[in-house]
Write a protein that holds these residues in place. Structure first.
Motif, PDB file in Angstrom:
ATOM      1  N   UNK A 108      -2.606  -1.389  11.799  1.00 26.94           N
ATOM      2  CA  UNK A 108      -1.249  -1.406  12.378  1.00 26.94           C
ATOM      3  C   UNK A 108      -0.592  -0.041  12.283  1.00 26.94           C
ATOM      4  N   UNK A 109      -0.848   0.679  11.203  1.00 24.58           N
ATOM      5  CA  UNK A 109      -0.232   1.992  11.009  1.00 24.58           C
ATOM      6  C   UNK A 109      -1.030   3.110  11.667  1.00 24.58           C
ATOM      7  N   UNK A 110      -2.353   2.994  11.634  1.00 23.13           N
ATOM      8  CA  UNK A 110      -3.202   4.056  12.181  1.00 23.13           C
ATOM      9  C   UNK A 110      -3.255   4.024  13.709  1.00 23.13           C
ATOM     10  N   UNK A 111      -3.078   2.833  14.297  1.00 25.17           N
ATOM     11  CA  UNK A 111      -3.139   2.694  15.763  1.00 25.17           C
ATOM     12  C   UNK A 111      -1.915   1.924  16.264  1.00 25.17           C
ATOM     13  N   UNK A 140      -0.147   2.734  -0.315  1.00 23.30           N
ATOM     14  CA  UNK A 140      -1.156   3.730   0.035  1.00 23.30           C
ATOM     15  C   UNK A 140      -1.687   3.490   1.451  1.00 23.30           C
ATOM     16  N   UNK A 141      -1.912   2.220   1.794  1.00 27.95           N
ATOM     17  CA  UNK A 141      -2.433   1.889   3.131  1.00 27.95           C
ATOM     18  C   UNK A 141      -1.463   2.320   4.232  1.00 27.95           C
ATOM     19  N   UNK A 142      -0.173   2.059   4.015  1.00 28.12           N
ATOM     20  CA  UNK A 142       0.839   2.419   5.009  1.00 28.12           C
ATOM     21  C   UNK A 142       0.935   3.938   5.150  1.00 28.12           C
ATOM     22  N   UNK A 143       0.971   4.641   4.022  1.00 32.30           N
ATOM     23  CA  UNK A 143       1.127   6.095   4.059  1.00 32.30           C
ATOM     24  C   UNK A 143      -0.078   6.771   4.704  1.00 32.30           C
ATOM     25  N   UNK A 144      -1.268   6.364   4.286  1.00 33.78           N
ATOM     26  CA  UNK A 144      -2.474   7.014   4.795  1.00 33.78           C
ATOM     27  C   UNK A 144      -2.726   6.630   6.249  1.00 33.78           C
ATOM     28  N   UNK A 145      -2.485   5.360   6.600  1.00 37.43           N
ATOM     29  CA  UNK A 145      -2.621   4.947   7.995  1.00 37.43           C
ATOM     30  C   UNK A 145      -1.689   5.729   8.902  1.00 37.43           C
ATOM     31  N   UNK A 146      -0.457   5.958   8.442  1.00 35.63           N
ATOM     32  CA  UNK A 146       0.519   6.710   9.241  1.00 35.63           C
ATOM     33  C   UNK A 146       0.077   8.155   9.455  1.00 35.63           C
ATOM     34  N   UNK A 147      -0.510   8.759   8.414  1.00 32.16           N
ATOM     35  CA  UNK A 147      -1.012  10.133   8.554  1.00 32.16           C
ATOM     36  C   UNK A 147      -2.127  10.193   9.596  1.00 32.16           C
ATOM     37  N   UNK A 148      -3.060   9.235   9.520  1.00 26.09           N
ATOM     38  CA  UNK A 148      -4.198   9.246  10.435  1.00 26.09           C
ATOM     39  C   UNK A 148      -3.781   8.967  11.873  1.00 26.09           C
ATOM     40  N   UNK A 149      -2.647   8.296  12.059  1.00 27.54           N
ATOM     41  CA  UNK A 149      -2.176   8.038  13.430  1.00 27.54           C
ATOM     42  C   UNK A 149      -1.805   9.336  14.143  1.00 27.54           C
ATOM     43  N   UNK A 150      -1.555  10.404  13.372  1.00 27.50           N
ATOM     44  CA  UNK A 150      -1.164  11.698  13.945  1.00 27.50           C
ATOM     45  C   UNK A 150      -2.346  12.641  14.114  1.00 27.50           C
ATOM     46  N   UNK A 160     -13.421  14.340   7.575  1.00 28.34           N
ATOM     47  CA  UNK A 160     -12.837  15.440   6.810  1.00 28.34           C
ATOM     48  C   UNK A 160     -11.670  14.948   5.967  1.00 28.34           C
ATOM     49  N   UNK A 161     -10.849  14.079   6.572  1.00 26.54           N
ATOM     50  CA  UNK A 161      -9.714  13.524   5.826  1.00 26.54           C
ATOM     51  C   UNK A 161     -10.206  12.714   4.635  1.00 26.54           C
ATOM     52  N   UNK A 169      -3.314  13.939  -0.809  1.00 25.80           N
ATOM     53  CA  UNK A 169      -2.270  13.256  -1.582  1.00 25.80           C
ATOM     54  C   UNK A 169      -1.341  14.259  -2.252  1.00 25.80           C
ATOM     55  N   UNK A 170      -1.892  15.416  -2.620  1.00 30.44           N
ATOM     56  CA  UNK A 170      -1.103  16.408  -3.337  1.00 30.44           C
ATOM     57  C   UNK A 170      -0.327  17.354  -2.431  1.00 30.44           C
ATOM     58  N   UNK A 171      -0.806  17.584  -1.216  1.00 28.81           N
ATOM     59  CA  UNK A 171      -0.190  18.638  -0.413  1.00 28.81           C
ATOM     60  C   UNK A 171       0.557  18.140   0.818  1.00 28.81           C
ATOM     61  N   UNK A 172       0.308  16.910   1.271  1.00 29.35           N
ATOM     62  CA  UNK A 172       0.909  16.442   2.518  1.00 29.35           C
ATOM     63  C   UNK A 172       2.288  15.848   2.238  1.00 29.35           C
ATOM     64  N   UNK A 173       3.328  16.424   2.817  1.00 32.69           N
ATOM     65  CA  UNK A 173       4.702  15.989   2.529  1.00 32.69           C
ATOM     66  C   UNK A 173       4.917  14.525   2.889  1.00 32.69           C
ATOM     67  N   UNK A 174       4.168  14.026   3.873  1.00 31.18           N
ATOM     68  CA  UNK A 174       4.349  12.636   4.279  1.00 31.18           C
ATOM     69  C   UNK A 174       3.764  11.652   3.279  1.00 31.18           C
ATOM     70  N   UNK A 175       3.012  12.160   2.306  1.00 34.32           N
ATOM     71  CA  UNK A 175       2.442  11.290   1.282  1.00 34.32           C
ATOM     72  C   UNK A 175       3.091  11.515  -0.073  1.00 34.32           C
ATOM     73  N   UNK A 176       4.182  12.294  -0.105  1.00 34.89           N
ATOM     74  CA  UNK A 176       4.812  12.609  -1.383  1.00 34.89           C
ATOM     75  C   UNK A 176       5.241  11.375  -2.140  1.00 34.89           C
ATOM     76  N   UNK A 177       5.674  10.318  -1.396  1.00 36.85           N
ATOM     77  CA  UNK A 177       6.160   9.138  -2.107  1.00 36.85           C
ATOM     78  C   UNK A 177       5.023   8.434  -2.840  1.00 36.85           C
ATOM     79  N   UNK A 178       3.792   8.544  -2.343  1.00 34.49           N
ATOM     80  CA  UNK A 178       2.659   7.972  -3.068  1.00 34.49           C
ATOM     81  C   UNK A 178       2.434   8.745  -4.362  1.00 34.49           C
ATOM     82  N   UNK A 179       2.482  10.067  -4.274  1.00 36.51           N
ATOM     83  CA  UNK A 179       2.307  10.897  -5.464  1.00 36.51           C
ATOM     84  C   UNK A 179       3.391  10.594  -6.491  1.00 36.51           C
ATOM     85  N   UNK A 180       4.635  10.379  -6.011  1.00 36.74           N
ATOM     86  CA  UNK A 180       5.724  10.059  -6.934  1.00 36.74           C
ATOM     87  C   UNK A 180       5.462   8.760  -7.670  1.00 36.74           C
TER      88      UNK A 180
END
Length: 244
Positions: A108-111, A140-150, A160-161, A169-180
Protein backbone atom coordinates in the motif's frame (compact mmCIF):
# COMPACT_ATOMS: atom_id res chain seq x y z
CA UNK A 1 7.29 16.66 33.54
CA UNK A 2 4.19 15.58 35.40
CA UNK A 3 3.01 19.15 35.96
CA UNK A 4 2.99 19.59 32.18
CA UNK A 5 0.71 16.55 31.92
CA UNK A 6 -1.66 17.99 34.55
CA UNK A 7 -1.76 21.36 32.75
CA UNK A 8 -2.45 19.70 29.41
CA UNK A 9 -5.24 17.57 30.89
CA UNK A 10 -6.86 20.52 32.64
CA UNK A 11 -6.61 22.66 29.52
CA UNK A 12 -8.28 19.93 27.45
CA UNK A 13 -11.06 19.42 30.01
CA UNK A 14 -11.79 23.12 30.32
CA UNK A 15 -11.75 23.60 26.54
CA UNK A 16 -14.48 20.96 26.22
CA UNK A 17 -16.57 23.05 28.60
CA UNK A 18 -15.64 26.25 26.76
CA UNK A 19 -13.94 27.66 29.87
CA UNK A 20 -10.64 29.51 29.99
CA UNK A 21 -7.79 27.95 31.98
CA UNK A 22 -4.44 29.45 32.92
CA UNK A 23 -2.36 27.04 34.97
CA UNK A 24 1.09 28.43 34.26
CA UNK A 25 1.49 29.88 37.76
CA UNK A 26 -0.04 26.92 39.59
CA UNK A 27 2.23 24.53 41.48
CA UNK A 28 2.27 20.81 40.81
CA UNK A 29 0.23 20.16 43.98
CA UNK A 30 -2.35 22.80 43.04
CA UNK A 31 -2.71 21.31 39.57
CA UNK A 32 -3.23 17.84 41.05
CA UNK A 33 -5.88 19.10 43.50
CA UNK A 34 -7.69 20.95 40.71
CA UNK A 35 -7.69 17.89 38.50
CA UNK A 36 -8.92 15.60 41.28
CA UNK A 37 -11.75 17.99 42.11
CA UNK A 38 -12.91 18.10 38.48
CA UNK A 39 -12.64 14.36 37.83
CA UNK A 40 -14.71 13.56 40.93
CA UNK A 41 -17.72 14.95 39.08
CA UNK A 42 -16.98 13.35 35.70
CA UNK A 43 -17.38 10.09 33.85
CA UNK A 44 -14.20 10.12 31.83
CA UNK A 45 -12.08 8.23 29.31
CA UNK A 46 -8.41 9.19 29.47
CA UNK A 47 -5.78 7.78 27.10
CA UNK A 48 -2.09 8.01 27.99
CA UNK A 49 0.10 7.16 25.02
CA UNK A 50 3.61 5.71 25.28
CA UNK A 51 4.14 5.60 29.07
CA UNK A 52 7.77 4.71 29.79
CA UNK A 53 8.09 4.07 33.53
CA UNK A 54 5.90 2.35 36.11
CA UNK A 55 6.74 5.05 38.67
CA UNK A 56 5.37 7.82 36.45
CA UNK A 57 2.21 5.83 35.81
CA UNK A 58 1.69 5.26 39.55
CA UNK A 59 1.93 9.02 40.14
CA UNK A 60 -0.55 9.69 37.35
CA UNK A 61 -3.00 7.10 38.71
CA UNK A 62 -3.05 8.88 42.10
CA UNK A 63 -4.76 11.83 40.44
CA UNK A 64 -7.20 9.85 38.28
CA UNK A 65 -9.80 9.25 40.96
CA UNK A 66 -12.24 6.38 40.59
CA UNK A 67 -15.67 8.00 40.50
CA UNK A 68 -17.57 4.68 40.34
CA UNK A 69 -19.28 6.08 37.25
CA UNK A 70 -17.73 3.76 34.68
CA UNK A 71 -14.64 5.84 33.94
CA UNK A 72 -11.75 4.19 32.10
CA UNK A 73 -8.02 4.75 31.63
CA UNK A 74 -6.23 3.34 28.57
CA UNK A 75 -2.44 3.35 28.40
CA UNK A 76 -0.03 2.27 25.69
CA UNK A 77 3.52 1.28 26.54
CA UNK A 78 6.49 -0.72 25.31
CA UNK A 79 7.51 -1.56 28.88
CA UNK A 80 6.46 -4.83 30.53
CA UNK A 81 6.97 -3.12 33.90
CA UNK A 82 4.35 -0.50 33.06
CA UNK A 83 1.98 -3.10 31.62
CA UNK A 84 2.22 -5.09 34.86
CA UNK A 85 0.26 -2.30 36.59
CA UNK A 86 -2.89 -3.54 34.86
CA UNK A 87 -4.84 -6.65 35.83
CA UNK A 88 -4.30 -9.65 33.54
CA UNK A 89 -7.79 -9.47 32.07
CA UNK A 90 -7.21 -5.90 30.91
CA UNK A 91 -3.92 -6.32 29.02
CA UNK A 92 -3.76 -6.47 25.24
CA UNK A 93 -0.34 -7.30 23.83
CA UNK A 94 -0.05 -6.05 20.26
CA UNK A 95 1.90 -8.58 18.21
CA UNK A 96 3.90 -7.89 15.03
CA UNK A 97 2.00 -8.25 11.78
CA UNK A 98 1.82 -11.67 10.16
CA UNK A 99 3.76 -12.03 6.91
CA UNK A 100 0.70 -11.59 4.68
CA UNK A 101 -0.52 -8.46 6.49
CA UNK A 102 3.00 -7.01 6.55
CA UNK A 103 3.32 -7.54 2.78
CA UNK A 104 -0.09 -5.94 2.19
CA UNK A 105 0.78 -2.84 4.27
CA UNK A 106 4.15 -2.50 2.56
CA UNK A 107 2.53 -2.69 -0.91
CA UNK A 108 0.00 0.00 0.00
CA UNK A 109 2.86 2.39 0.78
CA UNK A 110 5.33 1.30 -1.90
CA UNK A 111 2.76 1.33 -4.74
CA UNK A 112 0.17 3.94 -3.65
CA UNK A 113 -0.92 4.86 -7.18
CA UNK A 114 -1.02 1.34 -8.62
CA UNK A 115 -4.42 -0.35 -8.87
CA UNK A 116 -4.83 -2.73 -5.90
CA UNK A 117 -1.22 -1.83 -4.96
CA UNK A 118 0.14 -4.72 -7.02
CA UNK A 119 3.89 -5.30 -6.78
CA UNK A 120 5.54 -6.05 -10.16
CA UNK A 121 6.62 -9.67 -10.41
CA UNK A 122 10.30 -8.75 -10.89
CA UNK A 123 10.33 -6.86 -7.57
CA UNK A 124 8.49 -9.39 -5.43
CA UNK A 125 11.52 -11.39 -4.28
CA UNK A 126 13.49 -8.29 -3.27
CA UNK A 127 10.39 -6.63 -1.78
CA UNK A 128 9.67 -9.62 0.44
CA UNK A 129 13.29 -9.66 1.62
CA UNK A 130 12.93 -6.01 2.66
CA UNK A 131 9.58 -6.71 4.34
CA UNK A 132 11.21 -9.57 6.23
CA UNK A 133 13.80 -7.17 7.68
CA UNK A 134 10.97 -5.08 9.18
CA UNK A 135 9.97 -7.96 11.49
CA UNK A 136 6.28 -7.14 11.15
CA UNK A 137 6.67 -3.65 12.67
CA UNK A 138 4.05 -1.35 11.10
CA UNK A 139 6.11 1.82 11.68
CA UNK A 140 9.09 0.37 9.80
CA UNK A 141 6.90 -1.05 7.00
CA UNK A 142 5.16 2.29 6.44
CA UNK A 143 8.39 4.32 6.49
CA UNK A 144 10.38 2.01 4.25
CA UNK A 145 7.49 1.42 1.84
CA UNK A 146 7.05 5.18 1.49
CA UNK A 147 10.75 5.63 0.68
CA UNK A 148 10.65 2.92 -1.98
CA UNK A 149 7.60 4.53 -3.60
CA UNK A 150 9.91 7.43 -4.57
CA UNK A 151 12.68 5.24 -6.01
CA UNK A 152 12.97 3.80 -9.52
CA UNK A 153 11.08 0.53 -9.57
CA UNK A 154 13.71 -1.89 -10.78
CA UNK A 155 15.60 -4.79 -9.20
CA UNK A 156 18.94 -2.94 -9.19
CA UNK A 157 17.59 0.06 -7.26
CA UNK A 158 15.63 -2.04 -4.77
CA UNK A 159 18.54 -4.46 -4.31
CA UNK A 160 20.84 -1.55 -3.53
CA UNK A 161 18.34 -0.22 -1.00
CA UNK A 162 18.11 -3.62 0.67
CA UNK A 163 21.91 -3.86 0.87
CA UNK A 164 22.14 -0.41 2.45
CA UNK A 165 19.06 -0.56 4.65
CA UNK A 166 20.88 0.06 7.92
CA UNK A 167 22.72 3.01 6.37
CA UNK A 168 19.41 4.36 5.03
CA UNK A 169 17.91 4.26 8.50
CA UNK A 170 20.65 6.56 9.74
CA UNK A 171 20.88 9.09 6.93
CA UNK A 172 17.45 9.39 5.26
CA UNK A 173 15.45 12.26 6.80
CA UNK A 174 12.19 10.52 5.92
CA UNK A 175 13.13 7.63 8.20
CA UNK A 176 14.25 9.75 11.16
CA UNK A 177 11.16 8.84 13.16
CA UNK A 178 12.12 5.16 12.98
CA UNK A 179 15.59 5.96 14.27
CA UNK A 180 14.04 8.02 17.08
CA UNK A 181 11.94 5.03 18.11
CA UNK A 182 15.04 2.84 18.19
CA UNK A 183 16.99 5.50 20.10
CA UNK A 184 14.22 5.81 22.68
CA UNK A 185 14.17 2.06 23.17
CA UNK A 186 17.91 2.19 23.91
CA UNK A 187 17.67 5.33 26.03
CA UNK A 188 15.22 3.74 28.44
CA UNK A 189 17.21 0.55 28.94
CA UNK A 190 18.47 0.31 32.54
CA UNK A 191 22.06 1.55 32.77
CA UNK A 192 23.41 -1.88 33.67
CA UNK A 193 21.99 -3.32 30.42
CA UNK A 194 23.29 -0.62 28.07
CA UNK A 195 26.89 -1.82 28.17
CA UNK A 196 25.78 -5.43 27.73
CA UNK A 197 23.68 -4.46 24.74
CA UNK A 198 26.40 -2.37 23.08
CA UNK A 199 28.92 -5.18 23.61
CA UNK A 200 26.90 -7.32 21.16
CA UNK A 201 28.14 -4.99 18.39
CA UNK A 202 31.53 -6.76 18.77
CA UNK A 203 30.02 -9.70 16.86
CA UNK A 204 29.55 -9.64 13.06
CA UNK A 205 26.05 -9.10 11.66
CA UNK A 206 23.93 -12.29 11.63
CA UNK A 207 26.54 -14.09 13.75
CA UNK A 208 25.13 -16.74 16.10
CA UNK A 209 25.95 -15.51 19.62
CA UNK A 210 26.10 -18.37 22.12
CA UNK A 211 24.51 -17.57 25.46
CA UNK A 212 27.17 -19.02 27.79
CA UNK A 213 30.03 -17.42 25.86
CA UNK A 214 28.31 -14.04 25.88
CA UNK A 215 27.60 -13.94 29.61
CA UNK A 216 31.19 -15.00 30.41
CA UNK A 217 32.50 -12.21 28.20
CA UNK A 218 30.20 -9.74 29.99
CA UNK A 219 31.54 -10.93 33.34
CA UNK A 220 35.15 -10.64 32.14
CA UNK A 221 34.52 -7.06 31.03
CA UNK A 222 33.17 -6.16 34.48
CA UNK A 223 29.60 -5.46 33.31
CA UNK A 224 27.99 -7.80 35.84
CA UNK A 225 27.32 -6.63 39.40
CA UNK A 226 27.57 -9.00 42.32
CA UNK A 227 24.10 -9.49 43.84
CA UNK A 228 23.95 -11.28 47.20
CA UNK A 229 25.25 -14.83 47.03
CA UNK A 230 24.42 -15.27 43.34
CA UNK A 231 27.28 -16.11 41.00
CA UNK A 232 28.17 -13.59 38.31
CA UNK A 233 26.93 -16.07 35.69
CA UNK A 234 23.53 -16.34 37.39
CA UNK A 235 23.22 -12.53 37.50
CA UNK A 236 24.28 -12.35 33.85
CA UNK A 237 21.61 -14.92 32.95
CA UNK A 238 19.07 -12.52 34.46
CA UNK A 239 20.54 -9.62 32.47
CA UNK A 240 20.26 -11.61 29.24
CA UNK A 241 16.66 -12.63 29.93
CA UNK A 242 15.73 -9.01 30.66
CA UNK A 243 17.53 -7.76 27.55
CA UNK A 244 15.77 -10.29 25.32
Amino acid sequence: KLEDIWRRMLKDIYSKEKKAFDGEKMTCAELQDELKAILKTKRYLIILDDVWTAEDFRKIKEVLVNTKMGSRIIITTRSDEVASQADDGYKIKVKPLEAEDAWHLFRRKAFPRTENHICPLVLQECGKLIVGRCDGLPLALVAIGSILSLKVQNVTEWGLFDAQLISELNKNVNLNHVVKILNLSYKYLPDYLKSCFLYCAMFPEDHMIHRKRLIRLWAAEGFIEQIGNCSLEDVAEGYLTELV
